[in-house]
Structure formats: C-alpha cells, structure tokens
Design an enzyme around this catalytic site. Structure first.
Site, PDB file in Angstrom:
ATOM      1  N   SER A 108       0.718  -1.190   0.003  1.00 49.09           N
ATOM      2  CA  SER A 108       0.028  -0.111   0.005  1.00 49.09           C
ATOM      3  C   SER A 108       0.808   1.281   0.106  1.00 49.09           C
ATOM      4  O   SER A 108       0.429   2.332  -0.597  1.00 49.09           O
ATOM      5  CB  SER A 108      -0.940   0.101   1.135  1.00 49.09           C
ATOM      6  OG  SER A 108      -0.182  -0.089   2.454  1.00 49.09           O
ATOM      7  N   TYR A 110       3.613   1.934  -1.759  1.00 45.28           N
ATOM      8  CA  TYR A 110       3.765   2.343  -3.052  1.00 45.28           C
ATOM      9  C   TYR A 110       2.540   2.635  -3.836  1.00 45.28           C
ATOM     10  O   TYR A 110       2.416   3.484  -4.764  1.00 45.28           O
ATOM     11  CB  TYR A 110       4.619   1.042  -3.667  1.00 45.28           C
ATOM     12  CG  TYR A 110       5.986   1.150  -3.477  1.00 45.28           C
ATOM     13  CD1 TYR A 110       6.754   2.477  -4.055  1.00 45.28           C
ATOM     14  CD2 TYR A 110       6.668   0.289  -2.844  1.00 45.28           C
ATOM     15  CE1 TYR A 110       7.990   2.418  -3.568  1.00 45.28           C
ATOM     16  CE2 TYR A 110       8.050   0.280  -2.849  1.00 45.28           C
ATOM     17  CZ  TYR A 110       8.594   1.430  -3.245  1.00 45.28           C
ATOM     18  OH  TYR A 110       9.910   1.364  -3.043  1.00 45.28           O
ATOM     19  N   ALA A 111       1.401   1.797  -3.570  1.00 50.63           N
ATOM     20  CA  ALA A 111      -0.106   1.941  -4.304  1.00 50.63           C
ATOM     21  C   ALA A 111      -0.407   3.479  -4.135  1.00 50.63           C
ATOM     22  O   ALA A 111      -1.140   3.990  -4.746  1.00 50.63           O
ATOM     23  CB  ALA A 111      -0.738   0.933  -3.673  1.00 50.63           C
ATOM     24  N   ARG A 112      -0.409   3.862  -2.931  1.00 52.63           N
ATOM     25  CA  ARG A 112      -0.781   5.269  -2.347  1.00 52.63           C
ATOM     26  C   ARG A 112       0.008   5.997  -3.098  1.00 52.63           C
ATOM     27  O   ARG A 112      -0.456   7.421  -3.155  1.00 52.63           O
ATOM     28  CB  ARG A 112      -0.768   5.304  -1.161  1.00 52.63           C
ATOM     29  CG  ARG A 112      -1.743   4.421  -0.204  1.00 52.63           C
ATOM     30  CD  ARG A 112      -1.556   4.452   1.261  1.00 52.63           C
ATOM     31  NE  ARG A 112      -2.325   3.260   1.882  1.00 52.63           N
ATOM     32  CZ  ARG A 112      -2.852   3.319   2.771  1.00 52.63           C
ATOM     33  NH1 ARG A 112      -2.942   4.562   3.566  1.00 52.63           N
ATOM     34  NH2 ARG A 112      -3.537   2.180   3.486  1.00 52.63           N
ATOM     35  N   GLU A 133       7.157  -6.697 -11.852  1.00 47.08           N
ATOM     36  CA  GLU A 133       6.363  -5.698 -12.897  1.00 47.08           C
ATOM     37  C   GLU A 133       6.226  -4.303 -12.088  1.00 47.08           C
ATOM     38  O   GLU A 133       5.231  -4.509 -11.277  1.00 47.08           O
ATOM     39  CB  GLU A 133       5.411  -6.070 -13.709  1.00 47.08           C
ATOM     40  CG  GLU A 133       5.828  -7.372 -14.542  1.00 47.08           C
ATOM     41  CD  GLU A 133       5.435  -8.746 -13.889  1.00 47.08           C
ATOM     42  OE1 GLU A 133       4.868  -8.746 -12.932  1.00 47.08           O
ATOM     43  OE2 GLU A 133       6.368  -9.601 -14.160  1.00 47.08           O
ATOM     44  N   GLN A 152       3.754  -8.238  -0.984  1.00 47.37           N
ATOM     45  CA  GLN A 152       3.491  -9.157   0.018  1.00 47.37           C
ATOM     46  C   GLN A 152       2.975 -10.395  -0.752  1.00 47.37           C
ATOM     47  O   GLN A 152       2.140 -10.445  -1.602  1.00 47.37           O
ATOM     48  CB  GLN A 152       2.348  -8.589   0.977  1.00 47.37           C
ATOM     49  CG  GLN A 152       2.161  -9.811   1.955  1.00 47.37           C
ATOM     50  CD  GLN A 152       1.182  -9.405   3.114  1.00 47.37           C
ATOM     51  OE1 GLN A 152       0.027  -9.131   2.543  1.00 47.37           O
ATOM     52  NE2 GLN A 152       1.621  -9.606   4.375  1.00 47.37           N
TER      53      GLN A 152
END
Length: 186
Positions: A108, A110-112, A133, A152
């Site tokens: 999360s 990085y996703a955020r 990727e 994860q």
C-alpha cells in the site's frame, strides 16, 4: 485451500529453504517494510532494474521481445519515469512446495503513490527469483527503493497435490535468476 500463517511460513523457510534469504522479523522503521508478517511475507526488490525506454523507437511485442526496449540500471534508488514501467527482481529466491500456490500483492505504501506492482502467481514446484513488474501511473517520476519491501506474498496450500507442477512441466521461468524478460517457447 487455506491461507498459511507466519508459523508455517517460518517453518518452511527455515527447514525447507522455501525463502532465501529469510527475514524472520518484519522490518519497517525508516524503510518500506519487509519480512515475515502474520499471514504473508513482504518481499524486497533487488538493486537491478530494467526500465522501459522509447529511445530506440521499438515496439513492445511479448512474442518477440527485444533488449532495446529497456535500459539496465543498478543502484539503491531507481527512478521510474512518469507513466512508465520497469522490471526488477526479488532479493529472495523461492522454492515452492508441490501443493502450495503463492499470490503476490503490491504494498500500500507504493500503491498510495500511484506505483502499481504486478507479479504473476508462484506455481507449485516453481523455483527462482521473482521478476517484478512496476508501473508508475503518475505524471511524475517515482522512486523505488532497492533492498526494501515492494510486495506481499500470500501462501495458499491446496487440499490435494496437483498432477503436474511447474517443475514437472519444465516451466520457461523455472530456476530463473536475475530479471527475466518475456519468453515464448518455440
């Protein structure tokens, strides 16, 4: 099919070398976290990257991938250009049991930041480093920190063993080391 807990992951890593190197603790102070968690394992990204480029005006073709599509980079911080893509690999080497499938989800942190991580499932019997990727979906350059967490892994144990493992079918990415580019068997 059941999701495996930290005690099972620890046992498999220490006794059967399912994950090497294995970090028993979850390290998270001052870094993007990595290591063992309650129901998974946070993998780290290595220092080697392949960043997609248009310098050579090539076309990305999964059936005929050419090295000119990427530039190699090695370092502690990789800058992925805006709206671009990079490949990397895990520090960890995996040896999957014949009755376990692993699914990998991006972190999360990085996703955020608009950085999406994709990794295909680790099939039963698979062995090797994992090619990661990384998509930067933002209009800004983005940093990826080597030797820190990137995704994860969740381990799912089947109710029974499969007839044919990835190793049995001599999968094209079996025993891969480093970053492996797309392959089509001919």
């Amino acid at each position: 099919m059941g999701l495996k807990a930290d005690n099972w992951i620890r046992k498999m890593a220490l006794e059967r070398k399912m994950i090497e190197p294995f970090c028993e603790a979850n390290i998270g102070k001052g870094v993007v976290s990595y290591g063992l968690s309650s129901y998974g394992y946070d993998i780290r990204v290595g220092r080697e990257f392949k960043i997609f480029t248009n310098v050579n005006s090539t076309v990305v073709d999964p059936k005929n991938f050419v090295e000119e599509n990427v530039v190699d980079f090695e370092g502690d911080v990789c800058i992925v250009p805006a709206n671009s893509f990079a490949l990397a690999r895990t520090i960890e080497y995996f040896k999957m049991p014949d009755d376990v499938l692993a699914i990998c989800l991006g972190k999360s942190t990085y996703a955020r930041c608009g950085i999406i991580v994709n990794v295909t499932p680790f099939e039963p019997g698979f062995e090797g480093h994992i090619t990661i990727e990384i998509s930067n979906t933002t209009p800004l350059p983005a940093k990826i920190y080597a030797n820190e967490g990137i995704a994860q892994v969740l381990f799912l144990q089947g109710d029974e063993k499969c007839d044919t493992t990835y190793k049995d079918k001599k999968g094209k990415y079996q025993a891969q080391t480093g970053i492996t580019l797309p392959r089509i068997l001919k």
